[in-house]
Design an enzyme around this catalytic site. Structure first.
Site, PDB file in Angstrom:
ATOM      1  N   ASP A  56       0.880  -1.167   0.000  1.00 34.71           N
ATOM      2  CA  ASP A  56       0.000   0.000   0.000  1.00 34.71           C
ATOM      3  C   ASP A  56       0.919   1.218   0.000  1.00 34.71           C
ATOM      4  O   ASP A  56       1.612   1.475   1.000  1.00 34.71           O
ATOM      5  CB  ASP A  56      -0.891  -0.015   1.242  1.00 34.71           C
ATOM      6  CG  ASP A  56      -1.806   1.203   1.347  1.00 34.71           C
ATOM      7  OD1 ASP A  56      -1.611   2.187   0.598  1.00 34.71           O
ATOM      8  OD2 ASP A  56      -2.707   1.182   2.204  1.00 34.71           O
ATOM      9  N   TYR A 147      -9.431  14.502  -9.735  1.00 37.95           N
ATOM     10  CA  TYR A 147      -8.425  13.624 -10.340  1.00 37.95           C
ATOM     11  C   TYR A 147      -7.421  14.467 -11.121  1.00 37.95           C
ATOM     12  O   TYR A 147      -6.205  14.269 -11.010  1.00 37.95           O
ATOM     13  CB  TYR A 147      -9.100  12.614 -11.257  1.00 37.95           C
ATOM     14  CG  TYR A 147      -8.135  11.737 -12.020  1.00 37.95           C
ATOM     15  CD1 TYR A 147      -7.426  10.735 -11.376  1.00 37.95           C
ATOM     16  CD2 TYR A 147      -7.929  11.915 -13.389  1.00 37.95           C
ATOM     17  CE1 TYR A 147      -6.532   9.928 -12.069  1.00 37.95           C
ATOM     18  CE2 TYR A 147      -7.044  11.112 -14.094  1.00 37.95           C
ATOM     19  CZ  TYR A 147      -6.340  10.124 -13.427  1.00 37.95           C
ATOM     20  OH  TYR A 147      -5.452   9.337 -14.122  1.00 37.95           O
ATOM     21  N   ALA A 149      -6.622  17.539 -10.603  1.00 38.25           N
ATOM     22  CA  ALA A 149      -5.793  18.288  -9.656  1.00 38.25           C
ATOM     23  C   ALA A 149      -4.704  17.393  -9.066  1.00 38.25           C
ATOM     24  O   ALA A 149      -3.555  17.831  -8.885  1.00 38.25           O
ATOM     25  CB  ALA A 149      -6.665  18.866  -8.549  1.00 38.25           C
ATOM     26  N   LYS A 151      -3.300  14.818 -10.486  1.00 36.20           N
ATOM     27  CA  LYS A 151      -2.304  14.547 -11.519  1.00 36.20           C
ATOM     28  C   LYS A 151      -1.520  15.811 -11.897  1.00 36.20           C
ATOM     29  O   LYS A 151      -0.365  15.723 -12.331  1.00 36.20           O
ATOM     30  CB  LYS A 151      -2.975  13.925 -12.738  1.00 36.20           C
ATOM     31  CG  LYS A 151      -3.469  12.503 -12.487  1.00 36.20           C
ATOM     32  CD  LYS A 151      -2.324  11.584 -12.080  1.00 36.20           C
ATOM     33  CE  LYS A 151      -2.741  10.135 -11.975  1.00 36.20           C
ATOM     34  NZ  LYS A 151      -1.602   9.242 -11.669  1.00 36.20           N
TER      35      LYS A 151
END
Length: 244
Positions: A56, A147, A149, A151
């Site tokens: 994780d 999403y 933001a 990336k």
């Protein structure tokens, strides 16, 4: 590509991470595949020159333990591909705060934790980091702002880390894929019919009029690993989406 390279690919259980790991192995690299899904890593279990870890990327202890395992098993780390990530689709009115936190924890904090854990090895090797951004980080979208933001944050981390690590000879670049046929949407909980409609709608807006395939993105990731004269670059691999 040099056949003696050694490195880590996160998110190696599926999608872009798996396609990248497959291509690296074809070129003779030794690969440590990390993924949160142990089942996803089964495809690597009988491959030579590999080691796998269920990780994780938001858990510092798991990341540190996996980094130690790579050092023990493979001896060094020449490259890192930060492919582990999640997708989030939703409007500002409907998005849940917990989903936003999880999104940034994986896409931004996870990328940071993994790179930090392997940084001494990458500096020793004067190696390469390749991050996974997205074309929506370069071109605004009305349907997946958070999403985009996350990336965009990865893209800017790439540029900043490139400057920070250049004195050590470490190159940091990113690939910004457009809509690509991967399990990313399914793991985000999107219904298959919704995913199909979403990709079809996206394909209609792409200048080349189709979505991408994982192998088409993986080729550019491996080029960044091998090239020694490019750093701080965020490359759209998107069928022309970013210029449309």
């Amino acid at each position: 590509m040099r056949p003696d390279l050694v490195g880590v690919v996160t998110g190696a259980g599926s999608g872009l991470g798996r396609a990248t790991a497959e291509l690296l192995l074809e070129h003779g690299a030794r690969v440590a595949g990390w993924d949160i899904s142990g089942d996803g890593l089964n495809w690597l279990s009988d491959r030579e020159s590999t080691v796998t870890s269920v990780v994780d990327v938001t858990d510092p202890a798991q990341v540190a333990a996996a980094a130690d395992e790579v050092r023990s098993a493979l001896g060094r780390v020449d490259f890192l591909v930060n492919s582990a990530g999640v997708f989030l689709l939703g409007s500002l009115a409907d998005i849940e705060p917990a989903a936003v936190r999880r999104l940034f924890d994986i896409n931004v904090t996870g990328t940071t934790l993994v790179t930090q854990a392997l940084l001494p090895d990458l500096i020793a090797a004067m190696g390469a980091v390749v991050n996974l951004s997205s074309t929506v980080a370069l071109r605004a979208s009305a349907s997946n702002a958070h999403y985009a933001a996350s990336k965009a944050a990865v893209a800017q981390l790439t540029r900043c880390w490139a400057l920070e690590l250049a004195p050590h000879g470490v190159r940091v670049n990113a690939v910004a894929p457009g809509p690509t046929n991967t399990p990313l949407f399914a793991t985000a909980g999107m219904d298959p019919a919704v995913t199909e409609a979403f990709l079809a709608q996206r394909a209609a807006t792409i200048p080349l009029r189709r979505t991408g395939e994982p192998a088409e993105v993986a080729r550019w990731i491996t080029r960044f690993i091998d090239d020694e004269w490019v750093t701080g670059h965020v490359l759209p691999v998107d069928g022309g989406t970013s210029i449309a």
